[in-house]
Design a protein around this motif. Structure first.
Motif, PDB file in Angstrom:
ATOM      1  N   GLN A   8       0.847  -1.190   0.000  1.00 17.63           N
ATOM      2  CA  GLN A   8       0.000   0.000   0.000  1.00 17.63           C
ATOM      3  C   GLN A   8       0.888   1.247   0.000  1.00 17.63           C
ATOM      4  O   GLN A   8       2.012   1.195   0.496  1.00 17.63           O
ATOM      5  CB  GLN A   8      -0.866   0.028   1.268  1.00 17.63           C
ATOM      6  N   PRO A   9       0.383   2.344  -0.533  1.00 16.16           N
ATOM      7  CA  PRO A   9       1.208   3.551  -0.624  1.00 16.16           C
ATOM      8  C   PRO A   9       1.755   4.000   0.724  1.00 16.16           C
ATOM      9  O   PRO A   9       1.038   3.994   1.720  1.00 16.16           O
ATOM     10  CB  PRO A   9       0.242   4.601  -1.190  1.00 16.16           C
ATOM     11  N   ARG A  34      -4.835  -8.828   9.843  1.00  9.69           N
ATOM     12  CA  ARG A  34      -5.062  -7.389   9.681  1.00  9.69           C
ATOM     13  C   ARG A  34      -3.745  -6.663   9.438  1.00  9.69           C
ATOM     14  O   ARG A  34      -3.641  -5.771   8.605  1.00  9.69           O
ATOM     15  CB  ARG A  34      -5.709  -6.795  10.931  1.00  9.69           C
ATOM     16  N   LEU A  35      -2.742  -7.061  10.215  1.00  8.98           N
ATOM     17  CA  LEU A  35      -1.438  -6.411  10.079  1.00  8.98           C
ATOM     18  C   LEU A  35      -0.899  -6.600   8.659  1.00  8.98           C
ATOM     19  O   LEU A  35      -0.443  -5.654   8.017  1.00  8.98           O
ATOM     20  CB  LEU A  35      -0.455  -6.994  11.102  1.00  8.98           C
ATOM     21  N   LYS A  68      -2.810  -4.579   6.183  1.00  5.36           N
ATOM     22  CA  LYS A  68      -2.520  -3.151   6.281  1.00  5.36           C
ATOM     23  C   LYS A  68      -1.372  -2.795   5.342  1.00  5.36           C
ATOM     24  O   LYS A  68      -1.374  -1.734   4.734  1.00  5.36           O
ATOM     25  CB  LYS A  68      -2.160  -2.808   7.734  1.00  5.36           C
ATOM     26  N   ILE A 123      -3.526  -1.185  13.362  1.00  4.43           N
ATOM     27  CA  ILE A 123      -3.695  -2.051  12.201  1.00  4.43           C
ATOM     28  C   ILE A 123      -5.140  -2.121  11.728  1.00  4.43           C
ATOM     29  O   ILE A 123      -5.439  -2.793  10.754  1.00  4.43           O
ATOM     30  CB  ILE A 123      -3.192  -3.481  12.502  1.00  4.43           C
ATOM     31  N   ARG A 183      -9.376   2.997   6.941  1.00  3.97           N
ATOM     32  CA  ARG A 183      -8.088   2.589   6.374  1.00  3.97           C
ATOM     33  C   ARG A 183      -7.925   3.214   4.993  1.00  3.97           C
ATOM     34  O   ARG A 183      -6.834   3.586   4.588  1.00  3.97           O
ATOM     35  CB  ARG A 183      -8.055   1.058   6.305  1.00  3.97           C
ATOM     36  N   LYS A 230      -1.400   8.600   2.941  1.00  6.93           N
ATOM     37  CA  LYS A 230      -0.030   8.125   2.706  1.00  6.93           C
ATOM     38  C   LYS A 230       0.330   8.294   1.236  1.00  6.93           C
ATOM     39  O   LYS A 230       1.477   8.572   0.892  1.00  6.93           O
ATOM     40  CB  LYS A 230       0.083   6.652   3.091  1.00  6.93           C
ATOM     41  N   ALA A 231      -0.659   8.063   0.362  1.00 12.26           N
ATOM     42  CA  ALA A 231      -0.384   8.162  -1.074  1.00 12.26           C
ATOM     43  C   ALA A 231      -0.074   9.608  -1.441  1.00 12.26           C
ATOM     44  O   ALA A 231       0.691   9.886  -2.366  1.00 12.26           O
ATOM     45  CB  ALA A 231      -1.570   7.654  -1.869  1.00 12.26           C
TER      46      ALA A 231
END
Lengths: 379, 322
Positions: free
Chosen positions: A125-126, A314-315, A318, B101, B173, B180-181
């Protein structure tokens, strides 16, 4: 009646079997004492099955260099159980990592191991990872390795394995050790190798006549989750480091992936030299009960903890992109002893101690499979 | 109660929830927060975790927390991020959120509960309705200065979402990944969340109890955060300086024209006036042109600094849980 052996090895994990095979080859009469009814029933099977190249130890170049050396040898010796046709990705987390992409590159250069940079966006993920690298690292299949060793040791007339072995005490006499079993049998030898991993201190506590200081270890009850990986994830292993992260990689040749997470894999910790856990009290007093003096098999225990799958999955989700999916299959549990000295630099040295010579008592404790060759000079 | 939980479990509220809680010398207040707010989590969410951010606590906060967790077992895992030193609310909470998380992340900026704990569920449901950020706001801000700040900010900010005095918020999320992007450092969470282009909802409530004064953040810190926020997220200072530059530029140009006209007209000119004014005009023109360039440079540098990690943690500790 006392049976005499050249060497007695306690524990039929990889270290025990390796030692038995090596000594058997020389023609020595060897007895292996195994608590379980099969070899490789505990930590040799229940772990990530990673054949370490050294990437794991960016804080300890010595450990890394040694791992890389042993890696080749292990892959050559045990090629039949190695799974090497997948891409092993190491990534540095963007936050909370004790290392970063630059340091990792630097480290790989110093350790002379493969490290090919790829864009983190391919897997993650970014913004979650600040560097991703294709590396060279494999996984071994414990069950294939076990069957190979079983056949090999059975083929040697001078090596015998005693399963369901219950050691009562180990007594040093003038020139030998006498191992007395709970059923009254006694075995005599001039050389004892204690390769019982998590039980190493418990075995030492049963020795009389030798000054035995226990290893400074703490115990962690660890969970490894086996998963079905999606098509995209099948040919890939991913390790995010260096800190509270996770790893999902092929589990030997089983076709499954193992999932572990630094924070969630250890369920309980015992800081004492002998393992004290609350779950031990739940077991009724019977002969295979688990106590600080005698560890049972956590994987078969009715009181093993509830799975940490919700947290671990989940971790991983993520960090990883959605197309790299995985599904729960089963959990494996085992006890892991951790040398206390290794926490700061995260090195995992193989600790080998010669506690007594002529008669000889050697204890080995190692967290890694391919450092088994450290034993050579002691056998 | 049990039946209630069952229903929800069967109805699969399959979300993993994280609660990030800011702690800075809270003393006994932690206990109250866990008793009231975390109890709502315990009763309603199947799977959740708690991330406490220890921002340089020097009092009994952590002991109270440890003792509470020992006597009140939760199904959640509780971890504590120990900041290396006092970072202040924004940085420390960034660290907490980065560690969390969950699919949905609650951010509790304070353990003072001046709302009905059920508000936690209300924000959750608003999120399920399709909002990526849900903020719980206490009617209107307590301080006049805060109210002015929010008013001016909302007038001038680039995003369409408003911000206000938020007590806690819930972030998805998806929103975190979006932020973050965008690749930016987050100096002021509210503003970044509001400006990330996803939909935001507010849940207003009337404070149940007298809110404790903002003892946490010192006045100086608040002012500097406010100024920073204006610079980072609004055009207000940029516009102001641009306008000033243009005004002065026009003024100098005007003076220049006036000089040229005077010169051409050949009117009564005092000795030396022409050269003095000519020098001043060109000089100031140069200064303002340079200033404009400098401002541009500054904004580029600002963007670069935006991307740096800004907090340091000492340790992450798992204090309770499976």
């Amino acid at each position: 009646m006392t049976n005499k052996y050249d060497k007695i090895i306690i524990g039929a994990g990889l270290y025990g079997c390796y030692a038995a095979d090596l000594c058997g080859e020389r023609g020595e009469k060897v007895l292996v004492l195994e608590y379980e009814k099969e070899p490789f029933s505990r930590a040799t099977y229940v772990n990530q099955a990673r054949v370490h190249m050294g990437y794991h130890y960016p804080r300890s170049l010595t450990t890394a260099l040694k791992s890389a050396g042993y890696f080749r040898r292990f892959v050559q010796d045990y090629g039949f159980c190695i799974h090497d046709s997948f891409e092993q990705v190491y990534a540095m987390a963007g936050q909370f990592s004790w290392t970063n992409a630059e340091c990792f590159k630097e480290f790989c250069r110093a350790a002379r191991i493969r490290c090919e940079e790829v864009p983190p966006s391919r897997f993650f993920q970014p913004g979650m990872c600040d560097g991703a690298f294709l590396t060279e690292e494999y996984t071994y299949d414990a069950k294939l390795l076990r069957d190979w060793y079983k056949e090999r040791l059975d083929g040697r007339g001078n090596v015998s394995i005693l399963y369901n072995a219950r050691i009562e005490m180990i007594v040093k006499t003038d020139s030998a050790f006498v191992i007395r079993m709970e059923d009254g049998c006694e075995y005599e030898t001039g050389y004892v190798l204690n390769a019982s991993y998590a039980s190493v201190n418990q075995i030492l506590a049963r020795v009389t006549g030798v000054e035995t200081t226990p290893f400074p270890i703490k115990y962690e009850l660890c969970e490894i989750i086996l998963c079905d990986a999606s098509e995209r994830l099948k040919g890939i292993g991913i390790t995010v480091m260096d800190g509270p992260f996770f790893s999902i990689m092929p589990f030997g040749r089983t076709g499954l992936h193992s999932l572990t997470a630094v924070t969630f894999t250890p369920h309980m910790t015992s800081p004492q030299e002998l393992p004290h856990f609350s779950c031990q009290e739940k077991l009724a007093e019977k002969d295979d009960a688990c106590s600080p003096q005698n560890l049972g098999n956590c994987n078969l225990c009715p009181h093993r903890p509830q799975t940490a799958w919700p947290y671990m999955s989940r971790l991983a989700q993520k960090y990883m992109k959605e197309e790299y999916g995985f599904r729960y299959r089963e959990s494996l549990f085992s006890m892991k002893p951790i040398l206390k000295s290794s926490e700061v630099d995260d090195s995992r040295p193989t600790a080998i101690r010669v506690l007594c010579e002529a008669p000889t008592l050697v204890s080995v404790l190692s967290g890694k499979i391919n450092t088994v060759y450290d034993l050579d000079s002691y056998l | 109660m049990v039946g209630n939980n069952k229903m929800r479990e069967n109805g699969k509220e399959n979300k993993f929830i994280s609660a990030v809680v800011y702690l800075h010398n809270e003393g006994e207040a932690v206990r109250d927060f866990f008793d009231r707010v975390i109890a709502v989590f315990e009763a309603n969410f199947e799977r959740y975790e708690i991330v406490c951010v220890d921002d340089g606590c020097t009092d009994i906060t952590l002991e109270v927390l440890r003792e509470y967790l020992e006597t009140h077992p939760l199904k959640a895992m509780v971890s504590v991020v120990h900041m290396s030193f006092f970072h202040g609310l924004e940085s420390a909470m960034n660290a907490g959120r980065d560690l969390a998380i969950g699919d949905f992340v609650y951010e509790f900026d304070s353990v003072n509960v001046d709302y009905d704990p059920k508000l936690v569920l209300e924000t959750y449901h608003r999120m399920l309705e399709g909002n990526d950020i849900v903020a719980a706001t206490a009617g209107r801000a307590a301080r006049l200065s805060s109210r002015i700040f929010y008013a001016v900010y909302n007038q001038t900010s680039r995003g369409k979402n408003r911000i206000g005095a938020e007590t806690f918020r819930l972030v998805s999320r998806r929103a975190i990944n979006r932020i973050k992007a965008m690749g930016q450092y987050i100096p002021y969470r509210k503003a970044v969340y509001a400006g990330c282009g996803l939909s935001k909802a507010e849940v207003c409530y009337e404070p149940v109890r007298q809110k404790r004064q903002h003892g946490k953040q010192r006045a100086g810190e608040r002012v500097s955060l406010a100024l920073d926020s204006f610079i980072y997220f609004t055009n207000v200072l940029e516009h102001l300086s641009a306008i000033l530059c243009i005004v002065f530029l026009l003024f100098t140009v005007g003076v220049g024209i006036y000089i040229i006209r005077d010169y051409l007209m050949g009117g009564q000119i005092v000795e030396g006036w022409l050269s003095t004014m000519g020098f001043l005009t060109f000089g100031f023109f140069g200064v303002f042109a340079l200033l404009t360039l400098t401002l541009k440079y500054l904004s580029v540098i600002l963007n670069l600094i935006f991307k740096q990690q800004r907090y340091l943690i000492a340790d992450i500790e798992k204090v309770a849980g499976k």
